[in-house]
Design an enzyme around this catalytic site. Sequence first.
Site, PDB file in Angstrom:
ATOM      1  N   GLU B  50       0.903  -1.208  -0.086  1.00 26.24           N
ATOM      2  CA  GLU B  50      -0.066  -0.217  -0.172  1.00 26.24           C
ATOM      3  C   GLU B  50       1.012   1.302   0.048  1.00 26.24           C
ATOM      4  OE1 GLU B  50      -0.438  -2.750   2.135  1.00 26.24           O
ATOM      5  OE2 GLU B  50      -2.562  -3.311   1.957  1.00 26.24           O
ATOM      6  N   PHE B 112     -12.011  -6.841  13.865  1.00 23.82           N
ATOM      7  CA  PHE B 112     -10.839  -7.352  13.098  1.00 23.82           C
ATOM      8  C   PHE B 112     -10.530  -6.359  12.144  1.00 23.82           C
ATOM      9  CE2 PHE B 112      -9.460  -9.888   9.677  1.00 23.82           C
ATOM     10  CZ  PHE B 112      -8.142 -10.097  10.011  1.00 23.82           C
ATOM     11  N   GLN B 113      -9.384  -5.908  12.045  1.00 21.95           N
ATOM     12  CA  GLN B 113      -8.470  -4.940  11.158  1.00 21.95           C
ATOM     13  C   GLN B 113      -9.321  -3.613  11.086  1.00 21.95           C
ATOM     14  OE1 GLN B 113      -8.335  -7.117   7.044  1.00 21.95           O
ATOM     15  NE2 GLN B 113      -6.448  -7.590   7.772  1.00 21.95           N
ATOM     16  N   LYS B 162     -17.885  -0.541   5.712  1.00 19.09           N
ATOM     17  CA  LYS B 162     -18.137  -1.510   4.729  1.00 19.09           C
ATOM     18  C   LYS B 162     -19.971  -1.373   4.316  1.00 19.09           C
ATOM     19  CE  LYS B 162     -17.179  -6.343   3.352  1.00 19.09           C
ATOM     20  NZ  LYS B 162     -16.609  -7.444   3.750  1.00 19.09           N
ATOM     21  N   MET B 471      23.898   9.777   3.311  1.00 17.00           N
ATOM     22  CA  MET B 471      23.749  10.870   4.062  1.00 17.00           C
ATOM     23  C   MET B 471      23.869  10.862   5.542  1.00 17.00           C
ATOM     24  SD  MET B 471      23.374  14.071   3.571  1.00 17.00           S
ATOM     25  CE  MET B 471      22.534  14.562   2.061  1.00 17.00           C
TER      26      MET B 471
END
Lengths: 160, 558
Positions: B50, B112-113, B162, B471
Amino acid sequence: MKHTISVIVENKPGVLQRVAGLFSRRGFNIDSLAVGTTEKPDISRMTIVVDGDEQTLEQITKQLHKQIDILKVFDLPYEQAVERELALIKVHANDKTRGEITQIVDIFKAKIVDVSEDSVIIEVSAEKEKVESMQKLLEKFGIQELVRTGKIALQRGSGK
Amino acid sequence: MELTGAEALLESLKHEGVDILFGYPGGQILPVYDALYKVKGLKHILTRHEQGAAHAADGYARATGKVGVCMATSGPGATNLVTGIATAYMDSIPMVAITGQVGTAFLGKDSFQEADVTGITQPITKHNYLVKNAADIPRIVKEAFHIARTGRPGPVVIDVAKDAQVHKIDFKYPDSVDLPGYKPNLKGHPRQIKAAFKMIDIARKPVIYAGGGVIASNAAKELLEFAEKCNIPVTTTLMGLGAFPDTHKLSLHMLGMHGTAYANYAVQECDLLIAIGARFDDRVTGHLPTFAPKAKHIHIDVDPAEIGKNIKVDVPIVGDAKQILKDLIAKVEIEKGKHDAWLEQIAEWKKKFPLTYKKDKELRPQYIIEMIDEVTGGEAIICTEVGQNQMWAAQYYKYTKPRTWISSGGLGTMGYGFPAAIGAQFGRPDAIVFDIAGDGSIQMNIQEMATAVNHKLPIKIAVLNNCYLGMVRQWQEILYEKRYSQTDMCDNPDLVKIAEAYGAAGMRITKVDEVKKALNEALKIKDRPCLLDFRVTKEENVFPFVPPGQAINEMLID
Ligand SMILES: Cc1ncc(C[n+]2csc(CCOP(=O)(O)OP(=O)(O)O)c2C)c(N)n1
Ligand SMILES: [Mg+2]
């Protein structure tokens, strides 16, 4: 320097979090914050007392303004505003002290709203400084509990 | 038209002119992916992470000027977007990120999630929404795009429960937004513009300091016209590269921590600094109280909160840079030859303190950038990772057009460049797109090689492989007495083999005289990405270097 700012917001979920988050992540100091709905149910007004110099106040105002749900932000200079704070103070009281407490309550145009055998609850609505001096005077009786709403304010006259 | 929330979401995107989005599916966004299966006119690019989707949407936005769109599922999908959203936020990039959320009945139950996505993204978005009702979807999408692309652009998150994706609504796309708390001011105040004229008129040593805002407002043409008409030299920030042609005689190139010596000297000596779409970031100003100490300041910015945030301004002008520059061009008159002495002084600095590096037999990273400039005729889109690679890419490639420099300036996100290059290549299919990378950074999103191969994207990944987190190593060398704590990357994998394993081309270049040939060969590869593993000098440093907290004229030159 303390400033009182009025923040008119759309009454949407998360808007309080946005304001609180903004203050904490940019390191602005909140002295008090009071929120409630206005004459329009979908609009809320927050009265925020902040501590900072002119530049900080300007940044706070501008950063608040950037939030999409915030409709108006304005500084309320002391002389142009009516300011009040409400406090409930539970103080130790017995037969010996109740009289003196009542006197103080009268002087401050406060009210005793609950009485029990060994305590009273006082309701005071006044300018912040008055609330604080009253609190000081009551300390010697023993303050058991205290709650303050934080300042609310409205501009005097026909101003917004 | 009756549509499910998911279908309405996609229809709304199409109404906003979206034809491509980058994303990754999962349980709580399944209805949208199901609708996507059937929809026409919307291309979904499946990334491999993602974070890649967010950076790709961002790169697409920077390359095209359009709003980039990315999508992910709830919980871990959404949290994986966070770095990409923060990156876009810091650089004011227009982006809409759509995330699935658990159903409204499950919200707040640690389902969940479930993750509090609007809470998590609140400080890194211009605005965000939690959608609980399908009927709100068209309005919210309309508002989100409006907010993302107008005023000071930025990312907007739409978190869709959802059940809101599933419920049916009567779809009608609104034709306007009603946002009483959001009215960006675009037109500069005439009184302020007049004050600016006066200041420009009396200045003897003016400098224009242009930032990413010039690019965001598509004002490069106006900036050029203004600078030429007034004969004022221009320095750009890292974000402003491409806003003014580096090849122009008035160009001072970049200023700040790794800016040119002559840009920094000019700023420190100038008597008027005209900041346009820039925000006086600490990487630009160094020690703030000593920044441009002799200058009056004009600050042009669309975001009023930027004015006076870091520095006291004499003439603030709030509004759109393009519009304000047009107003300035229309009226400003500068007598001929007025700045000649100043420009001569600058020419002298340029001669005395050019950007330079050691030219010998060693394979030096700066040379590689110069060669990339040469073989692409300065016409490529250059994306970068973060670190020394980024700074050399900024210093040694000559940017002449806006939207050809794509780099994470504000957040400094390693792993940004490659997925951003994917987005840029989708946005500009005919352009030559490079990702100038470091060996550390490229490993942060290397999985997107699969995305690039899958879509036959001819991106060139030029890894300036110094086997170090270069760096950080440079800071350790200069500021921590060479204690190279955790910056050695000597166990890097074989990047050529990795490229090949994904089905991309890979080349290893170890000598100076192989560089040009390899680059030309890479340019011939049109049907897949090509990774060039340049084994460069390991302990090269980026100069000039203004150590943090110093005045910008107190730089280390070599
Ligand atoms: C995600 C992330 N983690 C850590 C850093 C801190 N950091 C800045 S530059 C750098 C080294 C980058 O190494 P490399 O990609 O090899 O580039 P080089 O400097 O060697 O060109 C690191 C670790 C960062 N900017 N981003
Ligand atoms: Mg490296």
